[in-house]
Design a protein around this motif. Structure first.
Motif, PDB file in Angstrom:
ATOM      1  N   ALA A  36      87.243  79.870 -21.311  1.00 41.69           N
ATOM      2  CA  ALA A  36      87.812  79.049 -22.373  1.00 41.69           C
ATOM      3  C   ALA A  36      89.025  78.259 -21.903  1.00 41.69           C
ATOM      4  N   LYS A  37      89.270  77.177 -22.622  1.00 40.97           N
ATOM      5  CA  LYS A  37      90.473  76.356 -22.451  1.00 40.97           C
ATOM      6  C   LYS A  37      91.263  76.434 -23.747  1.00 40.97           C
ATOM      7  N   LEU A  38      92.546  76.718 -23.641  1.00 41.75           N
ATOM      8  CA  LEU A  38      93.353  77.048 -24.810  1.00 41.75           C
ATOM      9  C   LEU A  38      93.989  75.838 -25.476  1.00 41.75           C
ATOM     10  N   PRO A  39      94.156  75.912 -26.796  1.00 41.71           N
ATOM     11  CA  PRO A  39      95.039  74.978 -27.489  1.00 41.71           C
ATOM     12  C   PRO A  39      96.479  75.397 -27.219  1.00 41.71           C
ATOM     13  N   VAL A  40      97.410  74.500 -27.380  1.00 41.15           N
ATOM     14  CA  VAL A  40      98.806  74.826 -27.070  1.00 41.15           C
ATOM     15  C   VAL A  40      99.728  74.295 -28.166  1.00 41.15           C
ATOM     16  N   GLY A  41     100.948  74.836 -28.185  1.00 38.21           N
ATOM     17  CA  GLY A  41     101.962  74.378 -29.118  1.00 38.21           C
ATOM     18  C   GLY A  41     102.467  75.494 -30.011  1.00 38.21           C
ATOM     19  N   ILE A  67      99.697  82.919 -27.897  1.00 38.11           N
ATOM     20  CA  ILE A  67     100.532  82.361 -28.955  1.00 38.11           C
ATOM     21  C   ILE A  67     101.435  81.293 -28.351  1.00 38.11           C
ATOM     22  N   GLY A  68     101.391  80.118 -28.979  1.00 35.21           N
ATOM     23  CA  GLY A  68     102.067  78.956 -28.421  1.00 35.21           C
ATOM     24  C   GLY A  68     103.566  79.102 -28.257  1.00 35.21           C
ATOM     25  N   ARG A  69     104.172  80.006 -29.040  1.00 29.82           N
ATOM     26  CA  ARG A  69     105.625  80.176 -28.905  1.00 29.82           C
ATOM     27  C   ARG A  69     106.010  80.990 -27.670  1.00 29.82           C
ATOM     28  N   GLU A  70     105.003  81.554 -26.984  1.00 30.15           N
ATOM     29  CA  GLU A  70     105.244  82.254 -25.722  1.00 30.15           C
ATOM     30  C   GLU A  70     104.359  81.639 -24.643  1.00 30.15           C
ATOM     31  N   PRO A  71     104.705  80.459 -24.149  1.00 29.01           N
ATOM     32  CA  PRO A  71     103.841  79.790 -23.169  1.00 29.01           C
ATOM     33  C   PRO A  71     103.717  80.587 -21.871  1.00 29.01           C
ATOM     34  N   HIS A  72     102.667  80.285 -21.123  1.00 26.42           N
ATOM     35  CA  HIS A  72     102.400  80.884 -19.817  1.00 26.42           C
ATOM     36  C   HIS A  72     102.189  82.392 -19.903  1.00 26.42           C
ATOM     37  N   THR A  73     101.616  82.846 -21.026  1.00 31.15           N
ATOM     38  CA  THR A  73     101.456  84.292 -21.252  1.00 31.15           C
ATOM     39  C   THR A  73     100.150  84.563 -21.991  1.00 31.15           C
ATOM     40  N   ILE A 112     100.969  84.061 -16.783  1.00 29.68           N
ATOM     41  CA  ILE A 112     100.040  83.218 -16.023  1.00 29.68           C
ATOM     42  C   ILE A 112     100.585  81.796 -16.084  1.00 29.68           C
ATOM     43  N   ALA A 113     101.087  81.312 -14.995  1.00 30.18           N
ATOM     44  CA  ALA A 113     101.817  80.043 -14.984  1.00 30.18           C
ATOM     45  C   ALA A 113     100.967  78.865 -15.446  1.00 30.18           C
ATOM     46  N   ASP A 114      99.674  78.891 -15.099  1.00 33.15           N
ATOM     47  CA  ASP A 114      98.829  77.733 -15.401  1.00 33.15           C
ATOM     48  C   ASP A 114      97.836  77.998 -16.520  1.00 33.15           C
ATOM     49  N   ILE A 115      98.131  78.962 -17.380  1.00 29.72           N
ATOM     50  CA  ILE A 115      97.152  79.342 -18.403  1.00 29.72           C
ATOM     51  C   ILE A 115      96.814  78.184 -19.332  1.00 29.72           C
ATOM     52  N   LYS A 172      96.430  75.151 -18.472  1.00 27.51           N
ATOM     53  CA  LYS A 172      95.722  74.106 -17.744  1.00 27.51           C
ATOM     54  C   LYS A 172      94.278  74.521 -17.465  1.00 27.51           C
ATOM     55  N   GLY A 173      93.339  73.731 -17.890  1.00 28.92           N
ATOM     56  CA  GLY A 173      91.943  73.962 -17.558  1.00 28.92           C
ATOM     57  C   GLY A 173      91.368  75.228 -18.169  1.00 28.92           C
ATOM     58  N   PHE A 174      90.223  75.652 -17.613  1.00 26.02           N
ATOM     59  CA  PHE A 174      89.508  76.819 -18.122  1.00 26.02           C
ATOM     60  C   PHE A 174      89.881  78.066 -17.337  1.00 26.02           C
ATOM     61  N   HIS A 175      89.904  79.201 -18.046  1.00 23.21           N
ATOM     62  CA  HIS A 175      90.121  80.515 -17.439  1.00 23.21           C
ATOM     63  C   HIS A 175      89.108  81.482 -18.039  1.00 23.21           C
ATOM     64  N   THR A 176      88.843  82.577 -17.339  1.00 19.36           N
ATOM     65  CA  THR A 176      87.948  83.601 -17.858  1.00 19.36           C
ATOM     66  C   THR A 176      88.756  84.801 -18.332  1.00 19.36           C
ATOM     67  N   TYR A 177      88.282  85.385 -19.432  1.00 15.58           N
ATOM     68  CA  TYR A 177      88.947  86.525 -20.058  1.00 15.58           C
ATOM     69  C   TYR A 177      87.884  87.574 -20.347  1.00 15.58           C
ATOM     70  N   GLY A 178      88.083  88.781 -19.833  1.00 18.74           N
ATOM     71  CA  GLY A 178      87.054  89.792 -19.986  1.00 18.74           C
ATOM     72  C   GLY A 178      87.596  91.199 -20.127  1.00 18.74           C
ATOM     73  N   VAL A 179      86.703  92.099 -20.569  1.00 18.10           N
ATOM     74  CA  VAL A 179      87.033  93.518 -20.627  1.00 18.10           C
ATOM     75  C   VAL A 179      85.829  94.302 -20.129  1.00 18.10           C
ATOM     76  N   LYS A 180      86.081  95.258 -19.238  1.00 20.71           N
ATOM     77  CA  LYS A 180      85.050  96.189 -18.766  1.00 20.71           C
ATOM     78  C   LYS A 180      85.209  97.473 -19.565  1.00 20.71           C
ATOM     79  N   TRP A 181      84.229  97.742 -20.399  1.00 18.95           N
ATOM     80  CA  TRP A 181      84.284  98.819 -21.387  1.00 18.95           C
ATOM     81  C   TRP A 181      83.267  99.882 -20.992  1.00 18.95           C
ATOM     82  N   THR A 182      83.769 101.060 -20.689  1.00 17.85           N
ATOM     83  CA  THR A 182      82.927 102.196 -20.335  1.00 17.85           C
ATOM     84  C   THR A 182      83.232 103.349 -21.294  1.00 17.85           C
ATOM     85  N   PRO A 183      82.467 104.447 -21.245  1.00 18.32           N
ATOM     86  CA  PRO A 183      82.800 105.593 -22.096  1.00 18.32           C
ATOM     87  C   PRO A 183      84.150 106.211 -21.764  1.00 18.32           C
TER      88      PRO A 183
END
Length: 254
Positions: free
Chosen positions: A107-112, A143-149, A171-174, A176-187
């Motif tokens: 995803a690519k994030l909205p900002v502000g 959350i836009g009030r905490e940029p780069h996070t 994340i300094a460049d969060i 900018k552009g697309f990034h991947t966000y994931g969770v590895k969920w096991t028992p």
């Protein structure tokens, strides 16, 4: 009350584990002309009368018209329209629910200031037991009030709201552009990843329902909120419109 012991493995600057993905079992690539309502539900309005402000004093009204599919991507547009904010929130509840695996979105994030996009999951039994006992998995919150996070968070009966099990990752460049966000969920545990690098692991030693509601199917939610207890309270109206662009959602077996 006995303090619940957790092992929290936080990603460091020296060595961050790379995610290992199994077989792809489901994906949404948003390649159609319209959103597939055999997979996705729209949640509409301001949450009233049951959960006004969607439980967080959020300001937006969700509609069916604040999104489009374009170039194989879902675009959620958040607007200021008169004295109202409008946006989109979609879920896979009752249609695509998953138990364990590696869940990921690109995803690519909205900002502000005041913007609050998310990629998250809720337990399928929420209509029976309510929140937070059903559990919540916040794979991404920004959350836009905490940029780069980026925030990755788990809400349980024992730890929710301001006391949730959470990690803020710089994340300094969060923005900018697309990034991947994931969770590895096991028992055994939940391990969160950003751009395939581990940022946070949750491993409760005592897996009671109050700290580990994660032995049941969960469904996905994609949305952009405005303001609220977490995203606000102040909102910079000059930032609108903003676009949250999701390239895909994927689920891999462990």
């Amino acid at each position: 009350m006995k303090k619940i012991s957790l092992i929290l493995l936080l990603a460091g600057t020296v060595a961050s584990a790379q995610v290992k993905k199994g077989k792809l079992v489901w994906e949404e690539t948003f390649n159609g002309k319209t959103l597939n309502e055999k997979v996705w539900n729209f949640e509409l309005g301001d949450g009233c009368p049951n959960v006004c402000g969607w439980g967080n004093n959020e300001r937006q009204i969700y509609t069916k018209t604040n999104h489009r599919l374009e170039d194989g991507k879902l675009v959620i547009t958040t607007k200021k329209e008169g004295d109202k904010y409008t946006s989109t929130r979609i879920t896979t509840a009752g249609k695509k629910e998953f138990k364990y695996g590696y869940m990921e979105a690109r995803a690519k994030l909205p900002v502000g200031h005041g913007i609050w996009p998310a990629f998250w999951m809720l337990g399928s039994n929420i209509s029976k037991v309510g929140w937070p006992l059903a559990g919540e998995i916040d794979i991404l919150e920004y959350i836009g009030r905490e940029p780069h996070t980026a925030y990755t968070t788990l809400h349980t009966q024992a730890h929710h709201g301001d006391k949730a099990s959470s990690k803020k990752t710089p994340i300094a460049d969060i923005e900018k552009g697309f990034h991947t966000y994931g969770v590895k969920w096991t028992p055994e545990q939940m391990e969160f990843f950003i751009d395939d690098k581990s940022v946070y692991t949750y491993v409760p030693e005592n897996k009671s329902e109050e700290v580990w509601p994660y032995d049941q199917p969960f469904y996905f939610i994609l949305n952009t909120a405005v303001g609220g207890n977490f995203g606000g309270p102040d909102v910079d109206d000059s930032i609108f419109p903003q676009e949250y662009i999701i390239d895909y959602v994927r689920v891999y077996a462990n």
